[in-house]
Design a protein around this motif. Structure first.
Motif, mmCIF file in Angstrom:
data_model
loop_
_atom_site.group_PDB
_atom_site.id
_atom_site.type_symbol
_atom_site.label_atom_id
_atom_site.label_comp_id
_atom_site.label_asym_id
_atom_site.label_seq_id
_atom_site.Cartn_x
_atom_site.Cartn_y
_atom_site.Cartn_z
ATOM 1 N N ILE A 184 16.613 123.014 5.293
ATOM 2 C CA ILE A 184 16.730 121.671 4.727
ATOM 3 C C ILE A 184 17.970 121.575 3.840
ATOM 4 C CG2 ILE A 184 15.659 120.004 3.159
ATOM 5 C CD1 ILE A 184 12.947 120.988 4.188
ATOM 6 N N SER A 185 18.203 122.616 3.047
ATOM 7 C CA SER A 185 19.368 122.632 2.163
ATOM 8 C C SER A 185 20.663 122.617 2.963
ATOM 9 C CB SER A 185 19.348 123.872 1.260
ATOM 10 O OG SER A 185 18.182 123.879 0.469
ATOM 11 N N LEU A 186 20.672 123.369 4.089
ATOM 12 C CA LEU A 186 21.857 123.419 4.926
ATOM 13 C C LEU A 186 22.161 122.065 5.535
ATOM 14 C CD1 LEU A 186 24.063 125.196 6.136
ATOM 15 C CD2 LEU A 186 22.512 125.704 8.038
ATOM 16 N N LEU A 187 21.133 121.370 6.023
ATOM 17 C CA LEU A 187 21.314 120.044 6.600
ATOM 18 C C LEU A 187 21.810 119.060 5.553
ATOM 19 C CD1 LEU A 187 18.161 119.775 8.886
ATOM 20 C CD2 LEU A 187 20.542 119.963 9.628
ATOM 21 N N SER A 188 21.289 119.167 4.343
ATOM 22 C CA SER A 188 21.714 118.292 3.263
ATOM 23 C C SER A 188 23.173 118.523 2.915
ATOM 24 C CB SER A 188 20.830 118.520 2.032
ATOM 25 O OG SER A 188 21.272 117.735 0.952
ATOM 26 N N ALA A 189 23.581 119.784 2.889
ATOM 27 C CA ALA A 189 24.964 120.114 2.564
ATOM 28 C C ALA A 189 25.911 119.588 3.633
ATOM 29 C CB ALA A 189 25.127 121.624 2.408
ATOM 30 N N CYS A 190 25.515 119.713 4.897
ATOM 31 C CA CYS A 190 26.364 119.235 5.990
ATOM 32 C C CYS A 190 26.557 117.722 5.909
ATOM 33 C CB CYS A 190 25.752 119.607 7.337
ATOM 34 S SG CYS A 190 25.829 121.385 7.683
ATOM 35 N N SER A 191 25.487 116.999 5.565
ATOM 36 C CA SER A 191 25.595 115.550 5.500
ATOM 37 C C SER A 191 26.448 115.093 4.340
ATOM 38 C CB SER A 191 24.201 114.913 5.384
ATOM 39 O OG SER A 191 23.576 115.323 4.175
ATOM 40 N N SER A 192 26.541 115.897 3.274
ATOM 41 C CA SER A 192 27.323 115.501 2.106
ATOM 42 C C SER A 192 28.797 115.871 2.230
ATOM 43 C CB SER A 192 26.732 116.156 0.845
ATOM 44 O OG SER A 192 26.858 117.558 0.913
ATOM 45 N N THR A 193 29.150 116.631 3.263
ATOM 46 C CA THR A 193 30.551 117.024 3.442
ATOM 47 C C THR A 193 31.141 116.411 4.707
ATOM 48 O OG1 THR A 193 29.852 119.064 4.561
ATOM 49 C CG2 THR A 193 30.263 119.200 2.190
ATOM 50 N N ALA A 194 30.706 115.196 5.030
ATOM 51 C CA ALA A 194 31.250 114.504 6.200
ATOM 52 C C ALA A 194 32.735 114.232 5.983
ATOM 53 C CB ALA A 194 30.505 113.183 6.416
ATOM 54 N N PRO A 195 33.546 114.334 7.032
ATOM 55 C CA PRO A 195 34.990 114.130 6.873
ATOM 56 C C PRO A 195 35.315 112.723 6.381
ATOM 57 C CG PRO A 195 34.359 114.172 9.196
ATOM 58 C CD PRO A 195 33.160 114.614 8.428
ATOM 59 N N ALA A 196 36.330 112.612 5.522
ATOM 60 C CA ALA A 196 36.749 111.320 5.002
ATOM 61 C C ALA A 196 37.341 110.474 6.122
ATOM 62 C CB ALA A 196 37.778 111.510 3.889
ATOM 63 N N GLN A 197 37.125 109.174 6.043
ATOM 64 C CA GLN A 197 37.622 108.271 7.077
ATOM 65 C C GLN A 197 39.125 108.064 6.918
ATOM 66 O OE1 GLN A 197 35.647 104.517 7.142
ATOM 67 N NE2 GLN A 197 36.678 103.799 8.983
ATOM 68 N N ARG A 198 39.856 108.119 8.001
ATOM 69 C CA ARG A 198 41.305 107.938 7.969
ATOM 70 C C ARG A 198 41.644 106.474 7.696
ATOM 71 N NH1 ARG A 198 44.759 110.514 12.702
ATOM 72 N NH2 ARG A 198 44.390 112.349 11.409
ATOM 73 N N GLN A 199 42.589 106.244 6.797
ATOM 74 C CA GLN A 199 43.004 104.897 6.426
ATOM 75 C C GLN A 199 44.281 104.513 7.158
ATOM 76 O OE1 GLN A 199 41.072 103.008 4.292
ATOM 77 N NE2 GLN A 199 39.681 104.765 4.390
ATOM 78 N N GLN A 200 44.372 103.238 7.555
ATOM 79 C CA GLN A 200 45.577 102.708 8.201
ATOM 80 C C GLN A 200 46.203 101.640 7.312
ATOM 81 O OE1 GLN A 200 45.179 101.281 12.215
ATOM 82 N NE2 GLN A 200 45.501 103.318 13.053
ATOM 83 N N TYR A 201 47.528 101.627 7.274
ATOM 84 C CA TYR A 201 48.245 100.686 6.420
ATOM 85 C C TYR A 201 49.315 99.948 7.218
ATOM 86 C CZ TYR A 201 46.172 103.346 2.581
ATOM 87 O OH TYR A 201 45.283 103.961 1.729
ATOM 88 N N ASP A 202 49.521 98.673 6.845
ATOM 89 C CA ASP A 202 50.701 97.935 7.306
ATOM 90 C C ASP A 202 51.349 97.332 6.073
ATOM 91 O OD1 ASP A 202 49.164 95.711 6.632
ATOM 92 O OD2 ASP A 202 48.646 95.227 8.704
ATOM 93 N N PHE A 203 52.212 96.309 6.243
ATOM 94 C CA PHE A 203 52.917 95.736 5.104
ATOM 95 C C PHE A 203 52.206 94.535 4.498
ATOM 96 C CE2 PHE A 203 57.094 97.459 7.040
ATOM 97 C CZ PHE A 203 56.824 98.703 6.497
ATOM 98 N N GLY A 204 51.104 94.098 5.112
ATOM 99 C CA GLY A 204 50.354 92.994 4.541
ATOM 100 C C GLY A 204 51.136 91.689 4.522
ATOM 101 N N PRO A 205 50.604 90.652 3.836
ATOM 102 C CA PRO A 205 51.324 89.379 3.737
ATOM 103 C C PRO A 205 52.548 89.521 2.843
ATOM 104 C CG PRO A 205 49.383 89.330 2.347
ATOM 105 C CD PRO A 205 49.312 90.623 3.127
ATOM 106 N N PHE A 206 53.564 88.713 3.085
ATOM 107 C CA PHE A 206 54.758 88.783 2.253
ATOM 108 C C PHE A 206 54.793 87.606 1.285
ATOM 109 C CE2 PHE A 206 56.252 85.854 5.452
ATOM 110 C CZ PHE A 206 57.176 85.050 4.804
#
Length: 204
Positions: free
Chosen positions: A20-42
């Motif tokens: 149970i502890s192992l499953l809990s640890a795995c769920s708490s270390t999920a990879p961070a989501q990759r962010q995408q950027y553009d220049f937005g409104p000017f």
């Protein structure tokens, strides 16, 4: 018999707790989501509208900029090494983002900016070489957006103007999000300088 069952049950209890502890640890270390950027409104500024007509050639970049990677340099460690952010990327390669921004801003101010393939052969052509497009860290907690580009305007077989653009915009914080925002400001400032420069040339 009942006592034997209890002993067996307790013997496996630590294994269940560990699982149970192992499953809990795995769920708490999920990879961070990759962010995408553009220049937005000017944001429009008080530059006069322009009636120029010009064709924009495909922006030339070195191989390092021919991807969606957001790049940075550690000037205090090894300024000659470009590194990509692991969890941040541009929505398009820098050349495409810059070309899109040039057309958006100048066309909104009354210019006619077309691709070379779609323009009449008589139009002057703006060629842009984007040599540097990175976030430079001068210290672990201090950085700036850094752009270096060279513009060449050609009409027919004649070069009618050249201009170098160097822009360095400090970031609010030393991270990818602030780097993307500073890069947007740097690109918009470059376009403002570009508009003034183009107005000084004999485009017609």
């Amino acid at each position: 018999m009942q006592r034997l069952y209890r002993l067996t049950h307790y013997r496996f209890l630590p294994l269940v707790i560990f699982s149970i502890s192992l499953l809990s640890a795995c769920s708490s270390t999920a990879p961070a989501q990759r962010q995408q950027y553009d220049f937005g409104p000017f944001n429009t500024i008080s530059l006069p509208n322009t009636k120029m007509q010009i064709a924009l050639a495909e922006i030339q970049v070195p191989a390092a900029l021919d991807s969606n990677a957001m790049l940075y340099r550690l000037q205090y460690d090894n300024a000659q090494q470009l590194k990509p952010y692991a969890q941040a990327r541009w929505s398009m390669p820098p050349a495409q983002l810059v070309a899109q921004r040039i057309k958006l801003v100048l066309n909104s101010r009354g210019a006619v900016v077309t691709n070379t393939a779609d323009s009449a052969g008589s139009l002057p052509v703006l060629r842009l070489e984007l040599d540097e497009f990175s976030q430079v860290f001068t210290a672990p907690n201090t950085s700036h957006a850094h752009i270096y580009a060279r513009g060449i305007v050609v009409k027919g077989h004649n070069i009618i103007g050249t201009r170098n653009f160097l822009l360095q915009i400090p970031t609010a914080s030393a991270d990818a999000a602030s780097g993307a925002k500073a890069m947007q400001t740097a690109v918009d400032n470059m376009i403002n300088d570009m508009q003034k420069w183009l107005h000084s040339l004999a485009l017609n």
